[in-house]
Design a protein around this motif. Sequence first.
Motif, PDB file in Angstrom:
ATOM      1  N   ALA A   1       0.831  -1.208   0.000  1.00 13.35           N
ATOM      2  CA  ALA A   1       0.000   0.000   0.000  1.00 13.35           C
ATOM      3  C   ALA A   1       0.868   1.261   0.000  1.00 13.35           C
ATOM      4  CB  ALA A   1      -0.937  -0.009   1.206  1.00 13.35           C
ATOM      5  N   LYS A   2       1.945   1.262   0.781  1.00 10.55           N
ATOM      6  CA  LYS A   2       2.861   2.405   0.791  1.00 10.55           C
ATOM      7  C   LYS A   2       3.511   2.586  -0.579  1.00 10.55           C
ATOM      8  CE  LYS A   2       2.456   3.554   5.162  1.00 10.55           C
ATOM      9  NZ  LYS A   2       1.733   4.800   5.520  1.00 10.55           N
ATOM     10  N   ALA A   3       3.797   1.471  -1.253  1.00  7.06           N
ATOM     11  CA  ALA A   3       4.455   1.523  -2.556  1.00  7.06           C
ATOM     12  C   ALA A   3       3.578   2.159  -3.627  1.00  7.06           C
ATOM     13  CB  ALA A   3       4.870   0.115  -2.988  1.00  7.06           C
ATOM     14  N   GLU A   4       2.295   2.350  -3.336  1.00  4.47           N
ATOM     15  CA  GLU A   4       1.425   3.035  -4.292  1.00  4.47           C
ATOM     16  C   GLU A   4       1.947   4.435  -4.621  1.00  4.47           C
ATOM     17  OE1 GLU A   4      -2.632   3.147  -2.946  1.00  4.47           O
ATOM     18  OE2 GLU A   4      -2.598   1.033  -2.334  1.00  4.47           O
TER      19      GLU A   4
ATOM     20  N   ASP B   1      17.445   0.038   5.153  1.00  6.27           N
ATOM     21  CA  ASP B   1      17.508  -0.710   6.413  1.00  6.27           C
ATOM     22  C   ASP B   1      16.207  -1.432   6.739  1.00  6.27           C
ATOM     23  OD1 ASP B   1      19.979   0.458   6.586  1.00  6.27           O
ATOM     24  OD2 ASP B   1      19.456   1.874   8.171  1.00  6.27           O
ATOM     25  N   ASN B   2      15.131  -1.055   6.079  1.00  2.56           N
ATOM     26  CA  ASN B   2      13.825  -1.627   6.392  1.00  2.56           C
ATOM     27  C   ASN B   2      13.675  -3.024   5.812  1.00  2.56           C
ATOM     28  OD1 ASN B   2      10.566  -1.690   5.514  1.00  2.56           O
ATOM     29  ND2 ASN B   2      11.021  -0.992   7.572  1.00  2.56           N
ATOM     30  N   ALA B   3      12.989  -3.885   6.545  1.00  8.50           N
ATOM     31  CA  ALA B   3      12.813  -5.278   6.125  1.00  8.50           C
ATOM     32  C   ALA B   3      12.044  -5.402   4.808  1.00  8.50           C
ATOM     33  CB  ALA B   3      12.085  -6.058   7.214  1.00  8.50           C
ATOM     34  N   TYR B   4      11.310  -4.363   4.434  1.00  2.31           N
ATOM     35  CA  TYR B   4      10.482  -4.421   3.238  1.00  2.31           C
ATOM     36  C   TYR B   4      11.068  -3.607   2.089  1.00  2.31           C
ATOM     37  CZ  TYR B   4       7.387  -6.629   6.490  1.00  2.31           C
ATOM     38  OH  TYR B   4       6.871  -7.501   7.423  1.00  2.31           O
ATOM     39  N   ALA B   5      12.363  -3.314   2.186  1.00  2.00           N
ATOM     40  CA  ALA B   5      13.019  -2.516   1.149  1.00  2.00           C
ATOM     41  C   ALA B   5      12.887  -3.153  -0.233  1.00  2.00           C
ATOM     42  CB  ALA B   5      14.488  -2.303   1.497  1.00  2.00           C
ATOM     43  N   ASP B   6      13.071  -4.466  -0.317  1.00  2.00           N
ATOM     44  CA  ASP B   6      13.021  -5.119  -1.624  1.00  2.00           C
ATOM     45  C   ASP B   6      11.628  -5.054  -2.243  1.00  2.00           C
ATOM     46  OD1 ASP B   6      15.711  -5.724  -1.559  1.00  2.00           O
ATOM     47  OD2 ASP B   6      15.418  -7.738  -0.730  1.00  2.00           O
ATOM     48  N   VAL B   7      10.593  -5.138  -1.390  1.00  2.00           N
ATOM     49  CA  VAL B   7       9.218  -5.002  -1.892  1.00  2.00           C
ATOM     50  C   VAL B   7       9.028  -3.623  -2.505  1.00  2.00           C
ATOM     51  CG1 VAL B   7       6.776  -4.943  -1.232  1.00  2.00           C
ATOM     52  CG2 VAL B   7       8.311  -6.642  -0.205  1.00  2.00           C
ATOM     53  N   LEU B   8       9.533  -2.609  -1.822  1.00  2.00           N
ATOM     54  CA  LEU B   8       9.395  -1.236  -2.301  1.00  2.00           C
ATOM     55  C   LEU B   8      10.222  -1.008  -3.568  1.00  2.00           C
ATOM     56  CD1 LEU B   8       9.625   0.630   1.135  1.00  2.00           C
ATOM     57  CD2 LEU B   8       7.554   0.137  -0.186  1.00  2.00           C
ATOM     58  N   ILE B   9      11.430  -1.543  -3.591  1.00  2.00           N
ATOM     59  CA  ILE B   9      12.298  -1.377  -4.761  1.00  2.00           C
ATOM     60  C   ILE B   9      11.658  -2.017  -5.993  1.00  2.00           C
ATOM     61  CG2 ILE B   9      14.493  -2.088  -5.774  1.00  2.00           C
ATOM     62  CD1 ILE B   9      15.717  -1.726  -2.941  1.00  2.00           C
ATOM     63  N   ASP B  10      11.119  -3.217  -5.829  1.00  2.00           N
ATOM     64  CA  ASP B  10      10.465  -3.899  -6.959  1.00  2.00           C
ATOM     65  C   ASP B  10       9.300  -3.059  -7.480  1.00  2.00           C
ATOM     66  OD1 ASP B  10      12.232  -5.988  -6.745  1.00  2.00           O
ATOM     67  OD2 ASP B  10      10.830  -7.347  -5.732  1.00  2.00           O
ATOM     68  N   ALA B  11       8.515  -2.486  -6.553  1.00  2.00           N
ATOM     69  CA  ALA B  11       7.369  -1.681  -6.965  1.00  2.00           C
ATOM     70  C   ALA B  11       7.816  -0.414  -7.686  1.00  2.00           C
ATOM     71  CB  ALA B  11       6.525  -1.315  -5.745  1.00  2.00           C
ATOM     72  N   ALA B  12       8.853   0.235  -7.157  1.00  2.00           N
ATOM     73  CA  ALA B  12       9.351   1.462  -7.780  1.00  2.00           C
ATOM     74  C   ALA B  12       9.861   1.186  -9.187  1.00  2.00           C
ATOM     75  CB  ALA B  12      10.457   2.064  -6.916  1.00  2.00           C
ATOM     76  N   GLU B  13      10.611   0.112  -9.343  1.00  2.00           N
ATOM     77  CA  GLU B  13      11.155  -0.226 -10.662  1.00  2.00           C
ATOM     78  C   GLU B  13      10.047  -0.608 -11.637  1.00  2.00           C
ATOM     79  OE1 GLU B  13      14.063  -3.181  -9.708  1.00  2.00           O
ATOM     80  OE2 GLU B  13      15.656  -1.684  -9.369  1.00  2.00           O
ATOM     81  N   ALA B  14       9.003  -1.226 -11.114  1.00  2.00           N
ATOM     82  CA  ALA B  14       7.873  -1.594 -11.979  1.00  2.00           C
ATOM     83  C   ALA B  14       7.187  -0.359 -12.541  1.00  2.00           C
ATOM     84  CB  ALA B  14       6.865  -2.436 -11.188  1.00  2.00           C
ATOM     85  N   HIS B  15       7.280   0.754 -11.813  1.00  2.00           N
ATOM     86  CA  HIS B  15       6.693   2.017 -12.284  1.00  2.00           C
ATOM     87  C   HIS B  15       7.712   2.869 -13.041  1.00  2.00           C
ATOM     88  CE1 HIS B  15       2.761   1.598 -10.465  1.00  2.00           C
ATOM     89  NE2 HIS B  15       3.302   1.259  -9.312  1.00  2.00           N
ATOM     90  N   GLY B  16       8.888   2.310 -13.294  1.00  2.00           N
ATOM     91  CA  GLY B  16       9.879   3.006 -14.100  1.00  2.00           C
ATOM     92  C   GLY B  16      10.677   4.062 -13.372  1.00  2.00           C
ATOM     93  N   ALA B  17      10.638   4.061 -12.038  1.00  2.00           N
ATOM     94  CA  ALA B  17      11.364   5.072 -11.272  1.00  2.00           C
ATOM     95  C   ALA B  17      12.810   4.671 -11.048  1.00  2.00           C
ATOM     96  CB  ALA B  17      10.685   5.287  -9.922  1.00  2.00           C
TER      97      ALA B  17
END
Length: 470
Positions: free
Chosen positions: A210-213, A229-245
Motif C-alpha cells: 500500500a505504501k508503494a502506491e 535498512d527496512n525489512a520491506y526494502a526489496d518489496v518497495l524497490i520492486d514496486a518502484a522499478e515496476a513504475h519506471g522510477a
Amino acid sequence: MSEALWSLEELVAASGGEADVGGTTSDKISGISIDTRTITPGDLFVALQDQRDGHEFVGAAFHAGAGAALVARTYERQADDGVLIRVDDTLAGLEAIGRAARDRLRSDARVAAVTGSVGKTGTKDMLQAAFSRVGNTHAAVKSFNNHWGVPLTLARTPRETKYAVYEIGMNHAGEITPLVAMVRPHVAIVTTVEPVHLEFFDSVDDIARAKAEIFSGIVSGGTAVINRDNAYADVLIDAAEAHGAKVVTFGQSEGADVCALMLSLSSDRSNVIVSLSGRETLDLEVGAPGAHVAHNALGVVAVLRAADADLSRAVPALADLAAAPGRGAREYIKAADGRDILVIDESYNANPASVRAALAALSSVPREAFGRRIAVLGDMLELGEASGELHVELVEAIAAAEVDLVFASGPNMRLLYEALPETCRGAWAEASTGIAAKLVETVQGGDAVMVKGSLGSRMAPLVAALKGGN
C-alpha cells in the motif's frame, strides 16, 4: 490583502464550476481554507461535507472576510453571502483546483511526496526547512495528508513555487494512488514500513504494498527514495522499478546510496558523516535528538540530491531543527524545589516503532542532568488482532531504555503494565484522565518524563497537567 494566489476567473475555470456573484466582490483570492476559524480576508472558503457540512458555515466565512466560497450547486444563497462558486461536489472541486495548481507550476519546479508508517511529518518538515534555503518552498501545514489535506495543500501552492513537499498518508489500501496522481512528484520517499494500521491489513507485507502506491504517481524520469535498512526494502524497490522510477536508497546498510558512515547521538542533537554513493562525504548535523530523526535525515539528503538542490546551502537547515509539540518537543519546567523537570511531548501519535524510538530518545537523556526516567504511555490504536502482543513486546524497549517508572492508560497498555516489574509501575487507568493526579503528584525535580500515545488515547492533556502542576 496579500499577493493573489488565484484570480476568481482562474478558480471558476479550475473547479469546473459557475460563478454566482452577489454583493461586493474582488477578483483576487489570497488563500484557501476549509475552517472558518482560520479564515483570513480574501480567502476562498471550501464548504466540504466531511465530519460537519461546511455549508452551515458559509455565512461565518463571509463574516470573517472570505473573498468567495466554493459550494454545492444546491446551496441556497443567504442575504450576506458574497461570491459563490457553485460545483457539483465541493471535494471534487477542491481536487480539480489542486490539479490545476500542480499543472501551473514552473517547468523547473521540483515536487517531492512523502509517505511511510513512521516519520512522515518530521521528514516533510525537514524537507521544507532544507528546500527553503535554496528556493521558494511550499509544504503542508501540520500533517494535512488525507483525502482533503492533499488537494488542499496542492490548491494552496503559489505559482512561483520552486520546491513543493506533499505528505501523503493512508490506513487502507488504495488510498495513496489517487492522491499521488494529483501530486505527480519528481521524487517520492517511503520513510519506513512498520506494523501500523494492522486493523485494516492482513499483514505488514500488505502495508508495504500500500505504501508503494506512492511510486505510481512519479513523473517520467523521477526518483523513488527507499529506506535500505527496512525489512520491506526489496518489496518497495520492486514496486518502484515496476513504475519506471530510478531507485535511491538510504540508511546504515552496506550499499545504501546515502549511507551513514558514523552516527553520534547526544541528548539534544545528532551528528552524522554521510557517504554519498561512495564518492564523497557530507557532515550532517541534526538539531533534534533521536536515532530515528537522524535516520530520516539521511532520507532527506537523498531527496534533496534527487531534486538537484544545492546540498551545501540546504543541509545546514537541519542543524536548526526543533521537534514540534506532540512530536518530541522538549520543555523544561521548574519544580517546587527549584530543579528542572524535562517533559518530552510525544503525544500526537504512537505505534510500536515510534514508541521504541521515543523510548530510545528518552534513554539518551543523561542521568547526571535528570536522574529518573518516567514513561507515560497510552494505547497504540488500529493494530488489530495483534494489538495486545504488540503492546506487551514493549517491555524489552522499556528495559533497554532503563525507564524507572511507567504510567499507562488504556486496555492494551494494561497488558504491558502488568508485564512490568512491580518496582517499575507508577499507575494505570482505563483513560488518561485517571492517571493525571498520580502522575503530577509523583513527578519531581530531576525527572525526565516522556508522554506518548495514539491521538485517540488523549495523552496531550497529561502534558498540560505536568506543565500546570509543577
